[in-house]
Design an enzyme around this catalytic site. Sequence first.
Site, PDB file in Angstrom:
ATOM      1  N   THR A  96      -2.669  16.131  76.883  1.00  0.00           N
ATOM      2  CA  THR A  96      -1.616  16.522  75.935  1.00  0.00           C
ATOM      3  C   THR A  96      -0.663  15.350  75.776  1.00  0.00           C
ATOM      4  OG1 THR A  96      -1.768  18.811  76.702  1.00  0.00           O
ATOM      5  CG2 THR A  96       0.173  18.208  75.405  1.00  0.00           C
ATOM      6  N   LYS A 171      -1.117  21.167  69.536  1.00  0.00           N
ATOM      7  CA  LYS A 171      -0.950  21.467  70.968  1.00  0.00           C
ATOM      8  C   LYS A 171       0.538  21.524  71.343  1.00  0.00           C
ATOM      9  CE  LYS A 171      -1.678  21.852  75.355  1.00  0.00           C
ATOM     10  NZ  LYS A 171      -1.844  23.209  75.879  1.00  0.00           N
ATOM     11  N   LYS A 239       7.335  17.799  79.892  1.00  0.00           N
ATOM     12  CA  LYS A 239       6.880  16.694  79.031  1.00  0.00           C
ATOM     13  C   LYS A 239       6.512  17.231  77.646  1.00  0.00           C
ATOM     14  CE  LYS A 239       2.615  16.050  79.448  1.00  0.00           C
ATOM     15  NZ  LYS A 239       1.360  16.559  78.915  1.00  0.00           N
TER      16      LYS A 239
END
Length: 293
Positions: A96, A171, A239
């Site tokens: 990701t 995502k 993150k």
Amino acid sequence: MEEIGFLGMGIMGKAMAINLLRHGFKVTVWNRTLSRCDELVQHGASVGETPAAVVKKCKYTIAMLSDPAAALSVVFDKDGALEQLCGGKGYIDMSTVDADTSSKISEAITSKGGSFLEGPVSGSKKPAEDGQLVILAAGDKALYDHVLPAFDVLGKKSFFLGQVGNGAKMKLVVNMVMGSMMNAFSEGIVLADKSGLDPHTLLDVLDLGAIANPMFKMKGPAMIKHSYPPAFPLKHQQKDMRLALALGDENAVPMPVAAAANEAFKKARSLGLGDHDFSAVFETVGKGAQSST
Ligand SMILES: NC(=O)C1=CN([C@@H]2O[C@H](COP(=O)(O)OP(=O)(O)OC[C@H]3O[C@@H](n4cnc5c(N)ncnc54)[C@H](OP(=O)(O)O)[C@@H]3O)[C@@H](O)[C@H]2O)C=CC1
Ligand SMILES: O=CCCC(=O)O
């Protein structure tokens, strides 16, 4: 069956590589901490000494790494994947990351004649073990078609979303929603408890209504016990919130809910909870940690 390279034997990479081996694929693995490859060898994998060595050996190579810095380092550093990427080779980054990171990697690989696909996944440790991930691919369509047999083992559904960056963005949107939901859920459990309700009954009520979902069902009972075995590490969720907020900045999308959720995940990291499951954000809500739950 042709050999697949796999870089990154963390929670997800390990589960995905073992799944491929179980389904008869030949897999050569690499991990920065090489000793983490030992378990994979027991499952029949070969080990490459460097990312470059893995790419040299395999027609296509999957990467599953922690964050943009790791994804870039494994491609661009000495002995990195880029050294061996050339015509006829494919690289699939399933980490990701943000769209810029993905585009940098794509441009470098395609300029050497290789092909690139991004393929971040929705779903965590258990879906990775069970081949039930949702794959959000974008980039080279021919490479996508070529690796579909492997994606069919790794996931229950693959989406091809067009140009490089679209998989990364999709995502981040999904994980932004998930991180915000986890914070609302945490507040709900603490609010139920502090106002004299049984949090277990709250879970039952939620599960029967319009906002029932697998995440509440799976994580709720452990959260009530303040137990957070890492499936999706909290540092990675933070993150993803950070990268999703940057995407919001770029597109002038106000996201006050996600911004507040990000602050809670940052707070949890400052409490030393980064390597716990992201549900540990529960500990930041009020005096959640000291509640009677
Ligand atoms: N866990 C989950 O539920 C999910 C995670 N993801 C995403 O998948 C990716 C991997 O997650 P997960 O497996 O949980 O993470 P882990 O933290 O378990 O594993 C991270 C991996 O990245 C490697 N790594 C970290 N920094 C570097 C670096 N500088 N150079 C080379 N390798 C590096 C680690 O190597 P080492 O062992 O040496 O530290 C390890 O193999 C992340 O992008 C995450 O956001 C996506 C869906 C679900
Ligand atoms: O990026 C992690 C996603 C975790 C999940 O979908 O359960």
